[in-house]
Design a protein around this motif. Sequence first.
Motif, PDB file in Angstrom:
ATOM      1  N   ASN A 177       0.810  -1.227   0.000  1.00 54.06           N
ATOM      2  CA  ASN A 177       0.000   0.000   0.000  1.00 54.06           C
ATOM      3  C   ASN A 177       0.840   1.272   0.000  1.00 54.06           C
ATOM      4  O   ASN A 177       0.536   2.248   0.683  1.00 54.06           O
ATOM      5  CB  ASN A 177      -0.960   0.002   1.196  1.00 54.06           C
ATOM      6  N   ILE A 178       1.900   1.255  -0.801  1.00 48.29           N
ATOM      7  CA  ILE A 178       2.747   2.430  -0.978  1.00 48.29           C
ATOM      8  C   ILE A 178       2.243   3.212  -2.188  1.00 48.29           C
ATOM      9  O   ILE A 178       1.905   2.622  -3.218  1.00 48.29           O
ATOM     10  CB  ILE A 178       4.215   2.013  -1.179  1.00 48.29           C
ATOM     11  N   GLN A 179       2.173   4.516  -2.061  1.00 52.39           N
ATOM     12  CA  GLN A 179       1.725   5.352  -3.169  1.00 52.39           C
ATOM     13  C   GLN A 179       2.869   6.173  -3.747  1.00 52.39           C
ATOM     14  O   GLN A 179       3.749   6.638  -3.012  1.00 52.39           O
ATOM     15  CB  GLN A 179       0.613   6.303  -2.722  1.00 52.39           C
ATOM     16  N   TYR A 180       2.827   6.310  -5.075  1.00 53.66           N
ATOM     17  CA  TYR A 180       3.638   7.287  -5.812  1.00 53.66           C
ATOM     18  C   TYR A 180       5.138   6.993  -5.779  1.00 53.66           C
ATOM     19  O   TYR A 180       5.943   7.884  -6.068  1.00 53.66           O
ATOM     20  CB  TYR A 180       3.380   8.714  -5.305  1.00 53.66           C
ATOM     21  N   ASP A 181       5.523   5.777  -5.453  1.00 49.75           N
ATOM     22  CA  ASP A 181       6.949   5.440  -5.436  1.00 49.75           C
ATOM     23  C   ASP A 181       7.312   4.808  -6.784  1.00 49.75           C
ATOM     24  O   ASP A 181       7.449   3.590  -6.914  1.00 49.75           O
ATOM     25  CB  ASP A 181       7.276   4.494  -4.279  1.00 49.75           C
ATOM     26  N   LEU A 182       7.461   5.659  -7.794  1.00 49.36           N
ATOM     27  CA  LEU A 182       7.771   5.160  -9.131  1.00 49.36           C
ATOM     28  C   LEU A 182       9.126   4.469  -9.206  1.00 49.36           C
ATOM     29  O   LEU A 182       9.269   3.482  -9.944  1.00 49.36           O
ATOM     30  CB  LEU A 182       7.680   6.292 -10.158  1.00 49.36           C
ATOM     31  N   PRO A 183      10.146   4.916  -8.483  1.00 49.20           N
ATOM     32  CA  PRO A 183      11.414   4.181  -8.522  1.00 49.20           C
ATOM     33  C   PRO A 183      11.281   2.724  -8.073  1.00 49.20           C
ATOM     34  O   PRO A 183      11.846   1.824  -8.713  1.00 49.20           O
ATOM     35  CB  PRO A 183      12.321   4.995  -7.594  1.00 49.20           C
ATOM     36  N   LYS A 184      10.551   2.465  -7.005  1.00 50.52           N
ATOM     37  CA  LYS A 184      10.345   1.068  -6.584  1.00 50.52           C
ATOM     38  C   LYS A 184       9.584   0.296  -7.654  1.00 50.52           C
ATOM     39  O   LYS A 184       9.902  -0.870  -7.933  1.00 50.52           O
ATOM     40  CB  LYS A 184       9.571   1.019  -5.259  1.00 50.52           C
ATOM     41  N   ALA A 185       8.578   0.923  -8.258  1.00 49.14           N
ATOM     42  CA  ALA A 185       7.791   0.247  -9.280  1.00 49.14           C
ATOM     43  C   ALA A 185       8.662  -0.137 -10.470  1.00 49.14           C
ATOM     44  O   ALA A 185       8.578  -1.266 -10.977  1.00 49.14           O
ATOM     45  CB  ALA A 185       6.637   1.143  -9.726  1.00 49.14           C
ATOM     46  N   ILE A 186       9.490   0.769 -10.918  1.00 54.60           N
ATOM     47  CA  ILE A 186      10.347   0.505 -12.080  1.00 54.60           C
ATOM     48  C   ILE A 186      11.371  -0.575 -11.762  1.00 54.60           C
ATOM     49  O   ILE A 186      11.608  -1.492 -12.556  1.00 54.60           O
ATOM     50  CB  ILE A 186      11.008   1.808 -12.547  1.00 54.60           C
ATOM     51  N   GLN A 187      11.977  -0.497 -10.573  1.00 53.83           N
ATOM     52  CA  GLN A 187      12.960  -1.516 -10.189  1.00 53.83           C
ATOM     53  C   GLN A 187      12.303  -2.890 -10.098  1.00 53.83           C
ATOM     54  O   GLN A 187      12.858  -3.897 -10.568  1.00 53.83           O
ATOM     55  CB  GLN A 187      13.600  -1.153  -8.856  1.00 53.83           C
ATOM     56  N   ALA A 188      11.117  -2.951  -9.498  1.00 56.75           N
ATOM     57  CA  ALA A 188      10.433  -4.235  -9.371  1.00 56.75           C
ATOM     58  C   ALA A 188      10.064  -4.802 -10.741  1.00 56.75           C
ATOM     59  O   ALA A 188      10.170  -6.020 -10.969  1.00 56.75           O
ATOM     60  CB  ALA A 188       9.186  -4.085  -8.503  1.00 56.75           C
ATOM     61  N   MET A 189       9.633  -3.946 -11.667  1.00 51.31           N
ATOM     62  CA  MET A 189       9.333  -4.436 -13.019  1.00 51.31           C
ATOM     63  C   MET A 189      10.566  -5.041 -13.671  1.00 51.31           C
ATOM     64  O   MET A 189      10.481  -6.096 -14.316  1.00 51.31           O
ATOM     65  CB  MET A 189       8.771  -3.312 -13.889  1.00 51.31           C
ATOM     66  N   HIS A 190      11.695  -4.379 -13.519  1.00 51.67           N
ATOM     67  CA  HIS A 190      12.918  -4.931 -14.097  1.00 51.67           C
ATOM     68  C   HIS A 190      13.235  -6.298 -13.487  1.00 51.67           C
ATOM     69  O   HIS A 190      13.547  -7.256 -14.210  1.00 51.67           O
ATOM     70  CB  HIS A 190      14.088  -3.969 -13.876  1.00 51.67           C
ATOM     71  N   HIS A 191      13.123  -6.399 -12.171  1.00 51.13           N
ATOM     72  CA  HIS A 191      13.389  -7.686 -11.522  1.00 51.13           C
ATOM     73  C   HIS A 191      12.412  -8.762 -12.002  1.00 51.13           C
ATOM     74  O   HIS A 191      12.798  -9.934 -12.169  1.00 51.13           O
ATOM     75  CB  HIS A 191      13.282  -7.542 -10.003  1.00 51.13           C
ATOM     76  N   MET A 192      11.151  -8.396 -12.197  1.00 52.05           N
ATOM     77  CA  MET A 192      10.173  -9.370 -12.680  1.00 52.05           C
ATOM     78  C   MET A 192      10.537  -9.856 -14.077  1.00 52.05           C
ATOM     79  O   MET A 192      10.411 -11.046 -14.393  1.00 52.05           O
ATOM     80  CB  MET A 192       8.774  -8.750 -12.672  1.00 52.05           C
TER      81      MET A 192
END
Length: 467
Positions: A177-192
């Motif tokens: 439930n974290i909002q607006y953390d685009l860096p985490k989102a991008i890093q997680a997509m790369h890891h996926m």
Amino acid sequence: MKKFPETFVFGAATAAFQAEGAVTEGGKGKTYWEDYLREQGVFDPSTASDFYHQYKTDLALAHEFGMNGIRISIAWSRIFPDGTGTPNPEGVAFYHRLIDECLSRQVEPYVTLHHFDTPLPLYEKGDWLSQEMRDAFVDFAAFCFAEYGDKVTYWITINEPWSVVAGQYIIGHFPPNIQYDLPKAIQAMHHMMVSHARIVNLYKEKKYAGEIGIVHILESKYPISDSLENRQAALTENTLANLFLLDATCNGRYSPQTMQIISDILLQNNGSLITTPADFAVMQAAAEQLDFIGINYYASHFIQSYAGESLIHHNATGDKGSSIFGLKGVGQRVNNPSVPTTDWDWPIYPKGLKDMLLYIKKHYPNYRKLFVTENGMGAKDVLVNGEVADSGRIDYVRVHLQAILDAIEAGVNVQGYFMWSLMDVFSWTNGYNKRYGLFYVDFETQARYPKQSAYWYKSVSESRELM
């Protein structure tokens, strides 16, 4: 009237957590959802559609109503209750029974390995941001291939990487439930995408006889007007949500244009992306061997430039007109008054599906085949005297199937369509209010009732033409 090819798959989709229920039966471990939903006290997934017990009924209905394919997923925590360790015999046996029943009904199973349901112990270690989680996922996939590989022809590594990270780190309606953390989102997509690639390479190294792919949710992005600022905003969101993942999937690397836009988003959101040369070696090897891409499509979005701080309100209730979606460094989704929307503010825009299919053909010509692995319309269906009149859903599916037919005629290799969903299921953020199924589920009795759309879909699958 142009018909669908004789080999075209007409199917429907499910997901383990949303359909099975039985969250404490058969030795199943927890995902990150159970405790969170209990603490929220709004939605109870413990029974869902009771697919764990009712799968024979549901597969009989699928066969009776003309479907020859079904998407199912294997609940990781039903096989490995803690995500790692010794496999749970009851969970292993359940999926043997389920797959065998699919095959006995001539309903080909398309099996997803991760559909929003990381086991709780691995989620607590960081989910896709954790190396331990990613290694464990590869081990889980290897087990499933060895256990079920002689029965399953079609495998899907991950369902909707963008939806996972958007829910966890941008919108904030998935744990943590974290909002607006685009860096985490991008890093997680790369890891996926690296994890997906490792699994594709493993599958090919073992020389299994089937096919393997990945499912992305791909929503076309259009500028609300032709201004330079709005066109740039649409390109930016398209890159973040679509091209970053398609580049990795089809090319095994990110194009210079993609990385320029991603780097700008990260700069404006005080973050960075960590990659290694080994990541790209793995991704490129997988891109060259990938058998198919699944496209989940529900809506497209119209974008305008946006200079403010990130602000999102997720419409989880069907309160039409309540959605807000603006991302710092990206853009803002806005209503196009000429395009109708669902009660959940999702634009009904079949042209976006056709455009996306044509885009992949043009810009990623090394793709082999595509499936539309989810498409459908959520609605507040009502059962009246054992019947559900859902003509709106029929109209929605008809125009999207027409978009697929148009894309096939234009040379796109689309080989199947899976309606979301086979029966009404539990929805991650809507509970049981938003129904998608071809079959109405009375969640009190677990009785099934074919909707008007089920009879229509049967006629399409049997005739191979739109009625």
